[in-house]
Design a protein around this motif. Structure first.
Motif, mmCIF file in Angstrom:
data_model
loop_
_atom_site.group_PDB
_atom_site.id
_atom_site.type_symbol
_atom_site.label_atom_id
_atom_site.label_comp_id
_atom_site.label_asym_id
_atom_site.label_seq_id
_atom_site.Cartn_x
_atom_site.Cartn_y
_atom_site.Cartn_z
ATOM 1 N N ARG A 3 -12.167 2.736 -8.427
ATOM 2 C CA ARG A 3 -11.273 3.919 -8.687
ATOM 3 C C ARG A 3 -11.648 4.262 -9.976
ATOM 4 O O ARG A 3 -12.533 3.557 -10.733
ATOM 5 N N ARG A 17 0.456 7.749 -2.763
ATOM 6 C CA ARG A 17 1.060 8.894 -2.094
ATOM 7 C C ARG A 17 2.412 9.074 -2.451
ATOM 8 O O ARG A 17 2.885 10.031 -2.213
ATOM 9 N N ASP A 51 0.870 -1.116 -0.093
ATOM 10 C CA ASP A 51 0.091 0.032 -0.036
ATOM 11 C C ASP A 51 0.838 1.105 0.000
ATOM 12 O O ASP A 51 1.707 1.113 0.612
ATOM 13 N N GLY A 52 0.213 2.542 -0.686
ATOM 14 C CA GLY A 52 1.093 3.541 -0.845
ATOM 15 C C GLY A 52 1.471 3.992 -1.882
ATOM 16 O O GLY A 52 2.165 5.277 -1.941
HETATM 17 MG MG MG Z 1 -4.039 2.486 -0.589
#
Ligand code: MG
Ligand code: FPP
Length: 287
Positions: A86, A39, A35-36
């Motif tokens: 999404r 970001r 995850d990430g």
């Molecule tokens: Mg995520």
């Protein structure tokens, strides 16, 4: 970027620390919630797709570390059914990246076979575009006899969907008299999951600071050691990985007692074998 790298990119202190850890219990199965990526992209002012692409590079690096430590099985959460919420643009970019990587996998199948890596896709393939399913089926078939290491890519996956599918298989089995109602057990559910016959993960690592499972292997991770780190997935380093394995080793003794009960009738055994056979045959029909 290749799926399998050689060890030359690891520095000697990294290899040394990895070697020290091999004196402790090495997890047989490690799962990752990668995850990430977005970001990471935002921090660098680049497109989300660049974040996902860096995420794949990190996956390939992580697989190399796992092979180096002698971890037999790895499962990664690459695309959740929730990810269908999404934007169209992001979903297409993720599918394009996946197409590119599975084409690459087929090109380098000899390398995978040399390392004995078996690739499996776990998830609801019927929800994915046909050409992608075809590439995935082909990748599974060309590597299916390898036994040195297993890579499960969860794609179009959620734990709820997996459990619903297992329940539906069992209910149909009872309805068509391939199973008795009394065959319903923890063991039977285990064996109807997409992940069967994999053992449950010993260690689950989630990056990016989120401290939840997000519907990933919710049945299988009941007794796993879960390691959360604030590091964004593309920034995940070997040191972060070794720390996670070390933390697992410090806690591994707490999990020794759990063993899946094994209590199947001959009828139930046959049902499970038929189910696996059907799944395999379905791969050939996709091609
Ligand atoms: Mg995520
Ligand atoms: C989560 O970060 C990551 C994903 C939804 C995609 C993961 C996919 C890869 C790493 C590529 C793997 C590809 C193959 C072919 C196996 P996020 O998008 O949720 O980022 P955020 O949490 O910062 O929003």
């Amino acid at each position: 970027m290749s799926w399998i790298r050689d060890n030359s990119s690891m520095t000697w202190p990294q290899r040394f620390c990895g070697h020290v850890l091999t004196y402790g219990p090495i997890p047989k199965h490690v799962a990752f919630i990668m995850d990430g990526n977005r970001r990471y992209a935002k921090k660098r002012n680049v497109d989300n797709s660049e974040g996902h692409s860096k995420g794949f590079d990190k996956l390939s690096e992580t697989l190399q570390w796992c092979l180096h430590l002698g971890i037999k099985e790895v499962t990664v959460y690459a695309f959740s059914l929730e990810n269908f919420k999404r934007t169209r643009e992001e979903i297409e970019a993720l599918f394009d990246l996946t197409r590119e990587k599975f084409k690459k996998l087929l090109e380098e199948k000899d390398k995978l076979n040399e390392h004995g890596v078996c690739v499996k896709i776990i998830g609801n393939l019927s929800k994915l575009p046909d050409d992608l399913t075809k590439l995935m089926a082909e990748s599974m078939l060309v590597t299916r006899h390898n036994t040195q290491a297993i890579l499960n890519v969860a794609f179009g996956y959620t734990g709820h969907d997996e459990l619903t599918n297992a329940m539906s298989q069992i209910a149909n089995g009872v309805k068509e008299n391939h199973l008795d109602y009394s065959d319903l057990s923890v063991d039977m559910i285990d064996k109807c999951l997409y992940t069967y016959p994999s053992p449950p993960p010993d260690l689950l690592i989630r990056t990016s600071g989120e401290t939840r499972l997000s519907d990933f292997m919710i049945w299988q991770c009941s007794y796993s050691y879960i390691y959360f780190t604030p590091v964004l997935w593309p920034d995940f380093t070997l040191w972060d990985f070794l720390t996670a394995v070390f933390m697992y080793q410090r806690n591994a003794h707490l999990f020794d007692d759990y063993k899946t009960p094994n209590s199947m009738s001959a009828k139930a055994d046959k049902f499970v074998n038929d189910l696996r056979e059907k799944r395999l045959n379905r791969l050939y029909t996709v091609l």
